[in-house]
Design a protein around this motif. Structure first.
Motif, short mmCIF file in Angstrom:
data_model
loop_
_atom_site.label_atom_id
_atom_site.label_comp_id
_atom_site.label_asym_id
_atom_site.label_seq_id
_atom_site.Cartn_x
_atom_site.Cartn_y
_atom_site.Cartn_z
N ASP A 14 4.12 7.51 -5.87
CA ASP A 14 3.66 8.90 -5.93
C ASP A 14 2.70 9.10 -7.09
OD1 ASP A 14 5.48 10.12 -3.85
OD2 ASP A 14 6.96 9.24 -5.21
N GLY A 35 -1.44 10.97 -4.19
CA GLY A 35 -0.82 10.50 -5.42
C GLY A 35 -1.72 10.71 -6.63
N ASP A 67 0.84 -1.20 0.00
CA ASP A 67 0.00 0.00 0.00
C ASP A 67 0.88 1.25 0.00
OD1 ASP A 67 -1.94 -1.91 0.37
OD2 ASP A 67 -2.61 -1.17 2.31
N GLY A 68 0.44 2.27 -0.74
CA GLY A 68 1.12 3.56 -0.71
C GLY A 68 2.53 3.57 -1.27
N SER A 69 2.84 2.66 -2.19
CA SER A 69 4.20 2.53 -2.73
C SER A 69 4.61 3.61 -3.72
CB SER A 69 4.37 1.18 -3.43
OG SER A 69 4.25 0.12 -2.54
N LYS A 76 -5.53 10.52 -5.22
CA LYS A 76 -6.00 9.64 -4.14
C LYS A 76 -6.32 10.49 -2.93
CE LYS A 76 -4.81 5.76 -1.21
NZ LYS A 76 -3.89 4.67 -0.94
N ARG A 117 0.20 6.54 -2.84
CA ARG A 117 0.23 7.21 -1.53
C ARG A 117 -0.89 8.23 -1.49
NH1 ARG A 117 1.37 12.25 -2.28
NH2 ARG A 117 2.81 12.97 -3.88
#
Length: 192
Positions: A107, A136, A103-105, A192, A133
């Protein structure tokens, strides 16, 4: 069209070479909306022969990609061999509906002329939401190639892409048409 959706065998390899040569203008136009920056981690879904991975990796800190075609993965690995060895590029064969990243890897994430081939588009956009992220950006672009496609087809495609992003939880969803001959490129851009 099958050879462009999931290139396989000799015809798939030839399709990859054709994509690398023919799609330069479309890619450069869409990449202005991705706007890669130094220090960013960026994901491409459906990277084909890896030309855009190469372009983005010259700017961003790290670029990863997933493509369902083993033929395209091999072409992209050859094209990006130096960046892979340096740890700036990571390429995966697989289904974009089940990404191998935490998760959130990332930009930013983007996909150019791939979304129309996704068997489960909502699963893919939900995965893209997961791996971005907070804050992002996602850019989805499709240039319709169906018989009789025109600017209206592109507008309808952009609306469909935007609806998909809204259904996946994205915010600030906008659409635009990027010039590209008689059939514009449909883009949906969201955060996001």
């Amino acid at each position: 069209m099958r050879h462009f959706g999931r290139p396989e065998g000799l015809l798939g390899a030839l399709a990859g070479r054709l994509m690398a040569w023919k799609n330069r203008g479309r890619s450069l136009s869409v990449l202005t909306r991705v706007d890669p920056r130094p220090g960013e981690r960026i994901l491409e879904v459906g990277f084909g022969p890896g030309v855009d991975i190469h372009r983005v990796s010259r700017i961003a800190a790290f670029v990863a990609g997933v493509d369902q075609s083993g033929v395209m993965v091999e072409q992209a690995r050859r094209r990006n061999a130096d960046a892979i060895r340096a740890g700036r590029v990571e390429l995966h064969a697989g289904d974009a509906g089940s990404l191998a990243f935490p998760d959130g890897s990332f930009d930013k994430a983007f996909s150019i002329n791939s979304a129309q081939f996704w068997p489960e588009p909502l699963a893919v956009t939900r995965e893209l939401y997961r791996v971005l992220r907070p804050g992002g950006r996602l850019v989805l672009a499709v240039q319709p190639r169906s018989s009789g496609a025109n600017a209206r087809t592109s507008r309808e495609t952009a609306v469909e892409l935007a609806a998909l992003l809204n259904a996946s939880g994205f915010q600030d969803v906008t659409t635009e048409l990027r010039p590209a001959g008689s059939v514009p490129i449909a883009c949906a851009i969201a955060t996001k």
